[in-house]
Design an enzyme around this catalytic site. Structure first.
Site, PDB file in Angstrom:
ATOM      1  N   HIS A  12      67.864 -51.494   4.977  1.00  0.00           N
ATOM      2  CA  HIS A  12      66.333 -51.520   4.994  1.00  0.00           C
ATOM      3  C   HIS A  12      65.742 -51.340   3.522  1.00  0.00           C
ATOM      4  O   HIS A  12      65.005 -52.132   3.288  1.00  0.00           O
ATOM      5  CB  HIS A  12      66.008 -50.519   5.899  1.00  0.00           C
ATOM      6  CG  HIS A  12      64.410 -50.595   6.386  1.00  0.00           C
ATOM      7  ND1 HIS A  12      63.723 -50.820   7.511  1.00  0.00           N
ATOM      8  CD2 HIS A  12      63.282 -50.055   5.546  1.00  0.00           C
ATOM      9  CE1 HIS A  12      62.685 -50.648   7.412  1.00  0.00           C
ATOM     10  NE2 HIS A  12      62.265 -49.927   6.189  1.00  0.00           N
ATOM     11  N   GLU A  13      66.101 -50.160   3.109  1.00  0.00           N
ATOM     12  CA  GLU A  13      65.306 -49.907   1.859  1.00  0.00           C
ATOM     13  C   GLU A  13      65.721 -51.119   0.619  1.00  0.00           C
ATOM     14  O   GLU A  13      65.102 -51.350  -0.096  1.00  0.00           O
ATOM     15  CB  GLU A  13      65.795 -48.400   1.130  1.00  0.00           C
ATOM     16  CG  GLU A  13      65.459 -47.356   2.252  1.00  0.00           C
ATOM     17  CD  GLU A  13      63.814 -47.475   2.726  1.00  0.00           C
ATOM     18  OE1 GLU A  13      62.960 -47.801   1.573  1.00  0.00           O
ATOM     19  OE2 GLU A  13      63.466 -47.298   3.634  1.00  0.00           O
TER      20      GLU A  13
ATOM     21  N   HIS B  37      63.614 -53.907   0.701  1.00  0.00           N
ATOM     22  CA  HIS B  37      62.423 -53.494   0.144  1.00  0.00           C
ATOM     23  C   HIS B  37      62.461 -53.946  -1.527  1.00  0.00           C
ATOM     24  O   HIS B  37      61.705 -54.675  -2.055  1.00  0.00           O
ATOM     25  CB  HIS B  37      61.653 -52.384   0.421  1.00  0.00           C
ATOM     26  CG  HIS B  37      61.213 -52.160   1.848  1.00  0.00           C
ATOM     27  ND1 HIS B  37      60.364 -52.858   2.287  1.00  0.00           N
ATOM     28  CD2 HIS B  37      61.526 -51.012   2.470  1.00  0.00           C
ATOM     29  CE1 HIS B  37      59.881 -52.287   3.657  1.00  0.00           C
ATOM     30  NE2 HIS B  37      60.574 -51.263   3.723  1.00  0.00           N
TER      31      HIS B  37
END
Length: 223
Positions: free
Chosen positions: A26-27, A30
């Site tokens: 997820h990170e 980003h």
């Protein structure tokens, strides 16, 4: 979101593994999307990486395990480096939840492969049960992470998307909302009646996502 309140202690090692993988990707999503769109801030901080240690927040991870919600270290983004700050900001913010949705789809696809070809049956019971549990948790937790992160309450991704979507003249109203957002968030998560009428039905949309995913997977595999 999954936590110790919702899982048996025997599944804890699998829950932790799934959370570490899901939070990391997820990170990374980003950071990588920001880097590819022209902002090297996350890259300079070493966040364009699949190393979990650069993404996980210790207290946030503990809170997720205990309370059912949590967080990783926020990825630093300088929207001033984007050619179209608001549009590219939305893309970078949405990349995180979308990565969880993709992980859920991949997990369901692998589950379907195992069912079609009976691979689990050819394994010893312990190995088969472990693989089945891991895939089940990858599927359910990532769908919940996708939905949870789209809630428009700071500091979740859904709120950041709203900030980029709404007209700038509404920014002052959003700032006022932020003052109460943490209180609203805690009430919804910890007050059972509020959770039952707000968060639980919303997270229940995961079943609709599963049904939506199952159709193309069934078509691809001829099931």
């Amino acid at each position: 979101m999954g936590g110790l309140l919702f899982y048996d202690w025997s599944t804890l090692p699998f829950v932790i593994l799934v959370l570490v993988l899901s939070f990391t990707i997820h990170e990374f999503a980003h950071a990588y999307s920001a880097y590819k769109l022209g902002d090297s801030t996350a890259y300079q901080f070493g966040r364009v990486s699949l190393n979990p240690m650069v993404h996980l927040d210790l207290f946030g991870t503990i809170m997720l395990l205990i309370a059912g919600f949590g967080w990783a270290k926020p990825v630093p983004v300088n929207r001033g480096n984007f050619k179209s700050p608001r549009l590219m900001g939305i893309i970078v913010t949405a990349a995180g939840p979308i990565s969880n949705l993709i992980l859920a789809f991949i997990s369901l696809f692998v589950v379907a492969l195992f069912q079609k070809y009976g691979w689990i049956k050819g394994m010893d019971k312990g190995t088969g049960d472990a693989i089945s549990l891991f895939l089940e948790l990858m599927l359910t937790i990532n769908i919940r992470l996708f939905l949870f992160n789209l809630i428009p309450i700071p500091p979740l991704d859904g709120y950041r998307i709203i900030q980029d979507v709404v007209n700038l003249r509404y920014s002052e109203s959003l700032l006022k909302f932020e003052q109460w957002a943490s209180v609203i968030f805690l009430l919804v998560v910890f007050v059972a009646p509020l959770r039952r009428v707000t968060l639980d039905p919303y997270l229940g949309l995961g079943y609709d996502i599963l049904r939506l995913f199952s159709r193309p997977i069934a078509w691809i595999l001829g099931m």
